[in-house]
Every structure is written in structure tokens, then in C-alpha cells.
Enzyme design. Structure first.
Site, PDB file in Angstrom:
ATOM      1  N   ASP A 129      35.271  42.215 -68.714  1.00 58.62           N
ATOM      2  CA  ASP A 129      36.032  40.982 -68.555  1.00 58.62           C
ATOM      3  C   ASP A 129      36.162  40.635 -67.079  1.00 58.62           C
ATOM      4  O   ASP A 129      35.923  39.498 -66.653  1.00 58.62           O
ATOM      5  CB  ASP A 129      37.418  41.160 -69.188  1.00 58.62           C
ATOM      6  CG  ASP A 129      38.068  39.831 -69.553  1.00 58.62           C
ATOM      7  OD1 ASP A 129      37.454  38.778 -69.306  1.00 58.62           O
ATOM      8  OD2 ASP A 129      39.178  39.849 -70.089  1.00 58.62           O
ATOM      9  N   ASP A 131      35.745  49.746 -59.615  1.00 63.33           N
ATOM     10  CA  ASP A 131      36.217  49.077 -58.402  1.00 63.33           C
ATOM     11  C   ASP A 131      35.116  48.980 -57.347  1.00 63.33           C
ATOM     12  O   ASP A 131      35.013  47.984 -56.623  1.00 63.33           O
ATOM     13  CB  ASP A 131      37.466  49.774 -57.837  1.00 63.33           C
ATOM     14  CG  ASP A 131      37.362  51.282 -57.834  1.00 63.33           C
ATOM     15  OD1 ASP A 131      36.782  51.837 -58.775  1.00 63.33           O
ATOM     16  OD2 ASP A 131      37.864  51.912 -56.891  1.00 63.33           O
ATOM     17  N   TYR A 182      41.213  46.082 -75.747  1.00 65.26           N
ATOM     18  CA  TYR A 182      41.126  44.898 -76.585  1.00 65.26           C
ATOM     19  C   TYR A 182      41.242  45.236 -78.078  1.00 65.26           C
ATOM     20  O   TYR A 182      41.260  44.332 -78.915  1.00 65.26           O
ATOM     21  CB  TYR A 182      39.831  44.141 -76.308  1.00 65.26           C
ATOM     22  CG  TYR A 182      39.915  43.298 -75.064  1.00 65.26           C
ATOM     23  CD1 TYR A 182      40.108  41.931 -75.134  1.00 65.26           C
ATOM     24  CD2 TYR A 182      39.834  43.887 -73.801  1.00 65.26           C
ATOM     25  CE1 TYR A 182      40.194  41.164 -73.991  1.00 65.26           C
ATOM     26  CE2 TYR A 182      39.927  43.124 -72.655  1.00 65.26           C
ATOM     27  CZ  TYR A 182      40.107  41.761 -72.756  1.00 65.26           C
ATOM     28  OH  TYR A 182      40.203  41.005 -71.617  1.00 65.26           O
ATOM     29  N   LYS A 199      35.393  53.730 -65.266  1.00 64.67           N
ATOM     30  CA  LYS A 199      36.487  54.225 -64.422  1.00 64.67           C
ATOM     31  C   LYS A 199      36.716  55.698 -64.747  1.00 64.67           C
ATOM     32  O   LYS A 199      37.838  56.179 -64.872  1.00 64.67           O
ATOM     33  CB  LYS A 199      37.745  53.383 -64.659  1.00 64.67           C
ATOM     34  CG  LYS A 199      38.862  53.595 -63.634  1.00 64.67           C
ATOM     35  CD  LYS A 199      38.475  53.217 -62.218  1.00 64.67           C
ATOM     36  CE  LYS A 199      39.652  53.443 -61.269  1.00 64.67           C
ATOM     37  NZ  LYS A 199      39.254  53.358 -59.853  1.00 64.67           N
TER      38      LYS A 199
END
Length: 451
Positions: A340, A316, A158, A250
């Protein structure tokens, strides 16, 4: 400062001293109605907020609302999507609230919401997620969802550092990578004309335009940006007596960005919060030195003594577990993009984005803008139809942030009662058995009546 696009009402400024907000009885609070359905939603929401304050404090406190402009209405009035006055008002008066804004098409500001966050360095996107009894949900046990997301608001993708495919800027950046970092450049699958030509030839289309068309973006994640976000999340967990903080990342793939966020999070927890927390890295050290049984016993004793568990989850897997084991999550701290995904996915579990609140906060300077988290829904504009819940609950967050807890509690009481009465806006009515559909304005009245 003198304002030319807005007017300062009678009232007093909120200030901050030693990291704590000093809130007068008549604070000036800037607001933006928003685009599309924004005016309808705001009209209902502001009555709810004022009613809660009046009922809680009997007239001794009230908000002095200061209208400022951004988005389509601002562009119509001033030929400016985001006037300097608007940013300055939020800066001067510290705390504000806004409805949904249209993102301008074409050049200029990429996103008005992102622009406000970056201009005021609102590094925390705070997204509480809770279930209100009776709200239609796609999951069997939505009442188990009760968590707060601390989404980093200024970094990650972002930051908006991108180079469009085929542009001179992108070619220059790719050339820099090829020269200075050839090993990394080779990982870009079609970063050269030769690679593009070989691909098209391999699929039997050798005459297709094979010029280099690769878009490139950068993902900055810093120690400072990560630590201030994670420190805020752990402080919140301590203040509100939560059981755990989960660092969602991640890091298994992006080891030096998302992975660093996780590692810095554990360091922050141990260095700044000491015996108030117990981390999975502590568990790993004890396991290595004394064995798994000793590590399990140590963790059990720490949690029994009231320490907060600091753990992590790959993004995930976290998206699965908030569905299958939501009770395992209290506070989540995560980089921007993960946040998000998670916040919207969780909102769907408890009734949708239409009642999902949000706040953008800098806990150091005291600046905060609370906002509707949904879009402008222009096809419903002016129809007095849509659910005002997102702005109402964002206002509840704002009142709680100001320390006006009694008024905030009344809003939650009113919303629970309004939903329980089954007199609701169309989005709920079409999914609730035996419900009566009412207008946005009428839902505001219903909420006030149930305070």
C-alpha cells in the site's frame, strides 16, 4: 443464475482451462461506474476502451458491458452497499472493472474494495508503475521508474482482525494473552490498569481516567498466502523477461510474519523455478563455502546467462531506494501494508494516483477485478473535470490480461499522444507549462484521436 439487480447482456462467458483464460470475441464484462467522480470517469474511459478494441480488431471483437452495482448508487437503489448479484456477476464472468467506491460510514462492511478482494480471493494486487513523457513529476528522473508491484491482497493487517480499546472483546483477548502468553503480554505497555495509573501519576495527573484503553490487531501471514503471491510475481518476471524480483519486508523487526514472507519467498524461488533464477540465499551459501569472490562470480555468471535475480529489501530502505535507485527494481513482491505504501509513493513519482492503475487477480481461478486506485473525490462529482487515466490504464491492464494486446498497446499510444499534446485535465494542466485545460470527456476524445 437469475439476477435481480442487474441484467446480463448478449455475449459469451470468459472461462479458464488449465490455468489459461479462454476469451471469446464478445466477452461479457461486469463493471461498476463508481461513486463521486466515478460516472464522469467511466463515461470517458469506456469510450476509450471500446475505441481501442474497434480500431485493433475492426469489429471482430467487442466487449459486452454488464453494469453491476456497489457503493452509494447501490445503497440508493437497493438499500445494500454490496448486493449478492454484484459479487456473483464477478464470480460468474471472471473478469471485471470498477471505478472508485465510497467506504460506508459506521458498522457493516469495513471496505467495499477489501470485501470484493476477500470474497473472490483476489490475492494479487497488481500495480504497474511507469512514466508517460510530459507528465509533471516531483522527481528529476521519473523515466527511470518502471516497475510492477505484486502486493499480497488478503492477509497482513488488511485481514481486519482488530479489537477496539475498552470493549469486552478486547478485554477478553488481553486477558487471554495475560494468562496464556504472559511474556508477550508484558510487552503491551499499558495493558493493565496499574500500568495506566502509574503513567498518569508520573505526569502529575493522578485523577485522569486510567482504565485500560488498548486497541489490539493481529497480523496473519501464511506460507500458502505468501507462496502463491511470490510464485505469481516470479512467473510474471519470467514471462515478461524482467531482471529481478525484490521481496520487500520488515523481517528485521517482525521476524515470524514479514521475516517468514522473505524466507518462504526464497524457498519458493529455488524449489519451483530452479535454474531460471538466482537468489541471494544461494549467494550467501556460496560465500560461506567458497568466499565472497566466488559468490560474486557465481551471481554474475547466472545473471549473464539470463537468470532472474531474487533479492530482498527491508521496507523502509526500499522506500528510500525507489527514489534514489529506481532502476534497481523491476518486480516487487510484498505483504499487504508495505505494498500500500510503496504503490502510492511510486505513483507520486510518475504523476500521481490520478493515473495509477490497479488489478486484483486470482491467477488460479482466473478471477480479476481491475480498478481505479484513487478515491471518489465527491467535490468534483458531475463536473466533468477529473483525470480518467486511472480507469483507462486499468482497462489497458484488463485488455492485456485478456490477451488483447493490440488494443492495450493502442491505449498506451493514445495516452502518450494525448499527454504530449498538452491538452489535459486540470491536475496536469496546472503543473505543465503551456498546457490547455480540457474536460474529462474531452481528454477521452483526445486520447482516442491519438491512437
Amino acid at each position: 443464475m437469475p439476477y435481480t439487480t442487474c441484467t446480463v447482456p448478449q455475449g459469451d462467458k470468459i472461462s479458464i482451462q488449465n490455468g489459461k483464460l479462454q476469451v471469446p470475441n464478445h466477452p461479457i464484462i461486469p463493471f461498476i461506474r463508481g461513486d463521486g467522480t466515478g460516472p464522469d470517469i467511466w463515461a470517458a474511459s469506456v469510450r476509450v476502451l471500446d475505441a481501442a478494441v474497434e480500431k485493433a480488431y475492426g469489429g471482430s471483437r467487442r466487449i459486452s458491458w454488464m453494469e453491476v452495482f456497489a457503493g452509494e448508487e447501490s445503497f440508493k437503489r437497493f438499500n445494500n452497499w454490496l448486493p449478492d448479484d454484484t459479487v456473483e456477476a464477478f464470480r460468474e464472468f471472471l473478469v471485471g472493472i470498477k471505478g472508485p467506491l465510497t467506504t460506508p460510514v459506521g458498522g457493516g462492511i469495513r471496505s467495499l474494495n477489501v470485501a470484493l478482494r476477500q470474497l473472490l480471493d483476489l490475492y494479487v494486487c497488481l500495480r504497474p508503475v511507469q512514466y508517460f513523457t510530459g507528465v509533471p513529476s516531483p522527481v528529476k528522473r521519473p523515466e527511470k521508474v518502471d516497475m510492477v508491484i505484486f502486493r499480497e491482497n488478503t492477509e497482513d493487517i488488511y485481514a481486519g482482525i482488530e479489537f477496539a480499546a475498552g470493549t469486552p472483546e478486547c478485554a477478553k483477548f488481553l486477558g487471554f494473552l495475560e494468562t496464556e502468553f504472559p511474556k508477550e503480554f508484558k510487552k503491551i505497555r499499558f495493558g493493565t490498569q496499574a500500568a495506566a495509573e502509574a503513567f498518569w501519576k508520573s505526569v502529575g495527573a493522578p485523577n485522569v481516567d486510567s482504565s485500560v484503553k488498548v486497541g489490539v490487531g493481529l497480523k496473519p501471514i501464511s506460507w500458502s498466502g505468501s507462496v502463491r503471491l511470490i510464485h505469481s510475481a516470479i512467473s510474471y518476471a519470467i514471462q515478461f523477461k524482467k531482471k529481478s524480483v525484490t521481496l520487500v519486508h520488515k523481517g528485521n523487526i517482525m521476524k515470524f510474519t514479514s521475516g517468514a514472507f522473505r524466507d518462504w519467498g526464497y524457498q519458493c524461488a529455488e524449489q519451483h523455478f530452479g535454474d531460471k533464477v538466482y537468489t541471494w540465499t544461494q549467494w550467501e551459501r556460496t560465500k560461506k563455502e567458497k568466499g565472497e569472490d566466488a559468490a560474486n562470480a557465481e551471481q554474475k555468471a547466472a545473471l549473464a546467462a539470463g537468470r532472474i535475480l531474487i533479492k530482498d529489501a527491508i521496507a523502509d530502505i526500499a522506500l528510500q531506494q525507489v527514489l534514489t535507485r529506481p532502476e534497481d527494481f523491476d518486480v516487487i513482491a510484498t505483504p499487504n501494508l508495505n505494498g500500500d505504501y510503496l504503490s502510492d509513493a511510486l505513483a507520486a513519482q510518475v504523476g500521481g494516483i490520478g493515473i495509477a492503475p490497479g488489478g486484483n487477480i486470482n491467477y488460479i481461478t482466473g478471477h480479476a477485478i481491475f480498478e481505479a486506485t484513487h478515491g471518489t473525490a465527491p467535490k468534483y462529482a458531475g463536473k466533468d473535470m477529473v483525470n480518467p487515466g486511472s480507469v483507462v490504464l486499468s482497462g489497458e491492464m484488463m485488455l492485456r490480461h485478456l490477451g488483447w494486446v493490440e488494443a492495450a498497446d493502442l491505449i498506451l499510444k493514445g495516452l502518450n499522444g494525448a499527454i504530449g499534446s498538452k491538452r489535459v485535465t486540470y491536475d496536469f494542466a496546472r503543473l505543465m507549462e503551456g498546457a490547455t485545460q480540457i474536460k474529462c470527456s474531452e481528454f477521452g476524445d483526445n486520447l482516442i484521436a491519438h491512437m
